[in-house]
Scaffold this motif. Structure first.
Motif, short mmCIF file in Angstrom:
data_model
loop_
_atom_site.label_atom_id
_atom_site.label_comp_id
_atom_site.label_asym_id
_atom_site.label_seq_id
_atom_site.Cartn_x
_atom_site.Cartn_y
_atom_site.Cartn_z
N SER A 140 77.67 10.96 52.29
CA SER A 140 77.92 11.00 50.84
C SER A 140 77.80 9.59 50.30
CB SER A 140 79.32 11.57 50.56
OG SER A 140 79.46 12.85 51.12
N GLY A 141 76.56 9.17 50.03
CA GLY A 141 76.40 7.79 49.60
C GLY A 141 75.11 7.45 48.90
N THR A 142 73.98 7.58 49.57
CA THR A 142 72.78 6.93 49.07
C THR A 142 72.16 7.58 47.85
OG1 THR A 142 71.26 8.21 50.46
CG2 THR A 142 72.24 6.23 51.43
N GLY A 143 72.33 8.89 47.68
CA GLY A 143 71.64 9.57 46.60
C GLY A 143 70.15 9.71 46.85
N ALA A 144 69.71 9.39 48.07
CA ALA A 144 68.28 9.44 48.39
C ALA A 144 67.71 10.84 48.25
CB ALA A 144 68.05 8.93 49.82
N ASP A 145 68.57 11.85 48.26
CA ASP A 145 68.10 13.23 48.16
C ASP A 145 67.57 13.59 46.78
OD1 ASP A 145 71.01 12.84 47.73
OD2 ASP A 145 70.99 14.93 47.09
N LEU A 179 78.43 19.58 56.69
CA LEU A 179 77.72 18.56 57.47
C LEU A 179 78.40 17.20 57.41
CD1 LEU A 179 74.04 19.42 56.47
CD2 LEU A 179 75.11 19.82 58.70
N THR A 180 79.26 16.98 56.42
CA THR A 180 79.90 15.67 56.26
C THR A 180 81.29 15.60 56.89
OG1 THR A 180 80.97 16.19 54.12
CG2 THR A 180 78.69 15.41 54.05
N LEU A 181 81.80 16.72 57.38
CA LEU A 181 83.19 16.76 57.87
C LEU A 181 83.42 15.85 59.08
CD1 LEU A 181 84.16 20.53 57.53
CD2 LEU A 181 85.19 18.59 56.34
N SER A 182 82.42 15.66 59.90
CA SER A 182 82.60 14.86 61.12
C SER A 182 82.23 13.39 60.94
CB SER A 182 81.76 15.46 62.26
OG SER A 182 80.39 15.45 61.93
N LEU A 183 81.95 12.98 59.71
CA LEU A 183 81.60 11.58 59.49
C LEU A 183 82.76 10.66 59.87
CD1 LEU A 183 79.77 11.41 56.03
CD2 LEU A 183 78.81 10.87 58.26
N PRO A 184 82.50 9.59 60.62
CA PRO A 184 83.56 8.62 60.93
C PRO A 184 84.09 7.97 59.65
CG PRO A 184 81.64 8.28 62.34
CD PRO A 184 81.23 9.25 61.27
N ARG A 185 85.32 7.51 59.71
CA ARG A 185 85.96 6.93 58.54
C ARG A 185 85.18 5.73 58.00
NH1 ARG A 185 89.86 3.22 56.80
NH2 ARG A 185 91.43 4.06 55.36
N GLY A 186 84.65 4.89 58.90
CA GLY A 186 83.93 3.71 58.45
C GLY A 186 82.69 4.05 57.65
N ILE A 187 81.93 5.04 58.11
CA ILE A 187 80.73 5.45 57.37
C ILE A 187 81.12 6.12 56.06
CG2 ILE A 187 78.71 6.96 57.43
CD1 ILE A 187 78.52 6.47 60.41
N THR A 188 82.17 6.93 56.10
CA THR A 188 82.67 7.57 54.88
C THR A 188 83.02 6.51 53.84
OG1 THR A 188 83.56 9.45 56.11
CG2 THR A 188 84.47 9.05 53.92
N GLY A 192 80.74 5.63 50.57
CA GLY A 192 81.46 5.95 49.33
C GLY A 192 81.43 4.80 48.34
N LEU A 193 81.54 3.57 48.84
CA LEU A 193 81.42 2.41 47.95
C LEU A 193 80.02 2.34 47.34
CD1 LEU A 193 83.34 -0.40 49.88
CD2 LEU A 193 84.04 0.73 47.76
N ASP A 194 79.03 2.76 48.10
CA ASP A 194 77.66 2.80 47.59
C ASP A 194 77.55 3.77 46.41
OD1 ASP A 194 75.01 1.96 47.60
OD2 ASP A 194 74.38 3.42 49.10
N ARG A 279 77.80 -0.96 53.19
CA ARG A 279 78.75 -2.06 53.34
C ARG A 279 78.28 -3.30 52.59
NH1 ARG A 279 81.48 -2.52 58.92
NH2 ARG A 279 82.61 -0.86 57.84
N ALA A 280 76.99 -3.63 52.71
CA ALA A 280 76.45 -4.80 52.01
C ALA A 280 76.58 -4.64 50.50
CB ALA A 280 75.00 -5.02 52.40
N ILE A 281 76.28 -3.44 50.00
CA ILE A 281 76.39 -3.19 48.56
C ILE A 281 77.85 -3.25 48.12
CG2 ILE A 281 75.97 -1.52 46.71
CD1 ILE A 281 73.41 -2.71 47.94
N GLY A 282 78.74 -2.68 48.94
CA GLY A 282 80.16 -2.69 48.60
C GLY A 282 80.72 -4.09 48.50
#
Length: 398
Positions: A140-145, A179-188, A192-194, A279-282
């Motif tokens: 849940s981040g890039t909006g690339a879709d 599909l997003t339920l198993s995402l690690p906290r760091g990636i979430t 999310g900041l993105d 992370r870089a964008i955040g």
């Protein structure tokens, strides 16, 4: 922009199963582009595509921070398998790789030239003569879709390559919360900041418009409310759904107005230091907002301070002074950043002072050439840009 760009978006419970009806009668071969560690998650997608009468092949060579070479390898796979649908399955890296591979599958002649100059908004790509494109995001981040860009890294010159063209907007976006339920906290957290950065940048962009504004406002409200919730409890299905929807809503927003300074800074830092995109964008976001709020906007551009004050009121900051409200809004972003455990500076992200100083000229050079500088609401280059990178490393202006 003279028109609004959007794919058909399938969302809600059972979205992947409903994909079958969308594909039926539109081909017989489909190819999935994904990462090796996501292969097991593809079973329901494969089942849905096969139910529509397709033979399904898969290429799982996507890597984080994807390179041009990876996209070229994926395009060769597509040329061998000749699909009528290309499906990007994964996070931003997978979807961007799939987009670029799809372009090169449709236009293999482009691979022989300088791709940095070939896939630009005014080029004539004439895609969809061989295949259409669907995106199934698992983060849940890039909006690339839903966007018209794909970002790759060219390691030979250590910079980001941006494929940008209206034809690259996917035909379908499939939002399956499970599909997003198993995402690690760091990636979430970082993705999310993105989302927040996409929405805020899109709202303050030089190219903002009535259509993008509404989407960006809604995405800011949703992401700033639900990101802390989902980082506290990744099994919260409602929070996962809200963040997945917010990411796509933000993508539709900035996809029709463009992003700005935070992305120019983040793209540069990501290319040089190989920090994950979100992370870089955040890290860049609060410092970039402070910069645009304290420098005069370009002629004809709406005042970023007033725009940030609107965002502040949207998330419950009640301050009659636009300047104070904007500052409080930036402070709230920093507070969320701390709460979800993301680094607030390049130093916190592990970049040493020696490395920072040795790469400073490259950071400035890459950021100055980033296309997001064009839509930044005020000028930022040279000495000012160097100073901003120094602040990003320290984590403060002092």
């Amino acid at each position: 922009m003279p028109f609004f760009l959007s794919p058909r978006v399938i969302y809600g419970k059972g979205a992947i199963k409903r994909l079958s009806a969308e594909l039926e009668g539109k081909g017989t071969r489909a190819a999935i582009i994904t990462e090796r560690n996501l292969k097991e998650k593809c079973s329901e997608l494969i089942e849905s595509v096969k139910a529509a009468g397709y033979e399904v092949t898969m290429w799982d060579g996507v890597e984080a921070d994807p390179t041009l070479d990876i996209a070229l390898a994926a395009s060769r796979f597509l040329l061998d398998s000749s699909p009528q649908w290309v499906i990007g399955f994964g996070g931003g890296s997978a979807i961007d790789t799939a987009k670029a591979a799809w372009v090169l599958y449709e236009r293999p002649d482009l691979a022989a030239g300088d791709l940095r100059k070939s896939v630009l908004p005014k080029a004539k790509l004439n895609l969809r003569r061989k295949a259409r494109f669907a995106a199934v995001p698992t983060t849940s981040g890039t909006g690339a879709d839903v966007t018209w860009v794909a970002v790759l890294t060219d390691r030979s010159v250590n910079r980001k390559i941006v494929f940008a063209h209206n034809d690259i907007v996917p035909d379908l976006s499939v939002l399956e919360t499970q599909l997003t339920l198993s995402l690690p906290r760091g990636i979430t957290a970082s993705t999310g900041l993105d989302v927040i950065a996409h929405a805020v940048d899109g709202y303050t962009s030089k190219q903002q418009n009535d259509f993008s504004d509404g989407l960006c406002l809604q995405a800011v409200k949703m992401a700033m409310e639900w990101l802390p919730v989902v980082c506290r409890d990744g099994s919260n299905i409602k929070a996962r759904e809200k963040m997945l929807n917010a990411a796509t809503i933000a993508g539709l927003g900035f996809g029709n107005s463009n992003t700005g300074l935070s992305h120019a800074l983040g793209h540069s830092a990501g290319a040089v230091f190989h920090i994950p995109h979100g992370r870089a964008i955040g890290i860049a976001l609060p410092y970039s907002l402070s910069y645009i709020a304290s420098n005069p906007p370009s002629e004809g551009v709406l005042d970023p301070v007033e725009r940030l004050a609107v965002l502040a009121r949207l998330v419950g900051i009640d301050d009659p002074s636009p300047g104070d409200a904007a500052e409080a809004f930036i402070g709230l972003i920093k507070s969320i950043q701390r709460e979800i455990g993301e680094p607030s500076s390049l130093r916190d992200a592990g970049i040493t002072e020696d490395r920072m100083m040795s790469e400073m000229e490259a950071l400035v050079r890459i950021a100055e050439k980033d296309p997001n500088m064009y839509t930044t609401p005020c000028e930022c280059k040279g000495k000012a840009l160097r100073g901003l990178f120094e602040i990003m490393w320290r984590g403060s202006a002092q």
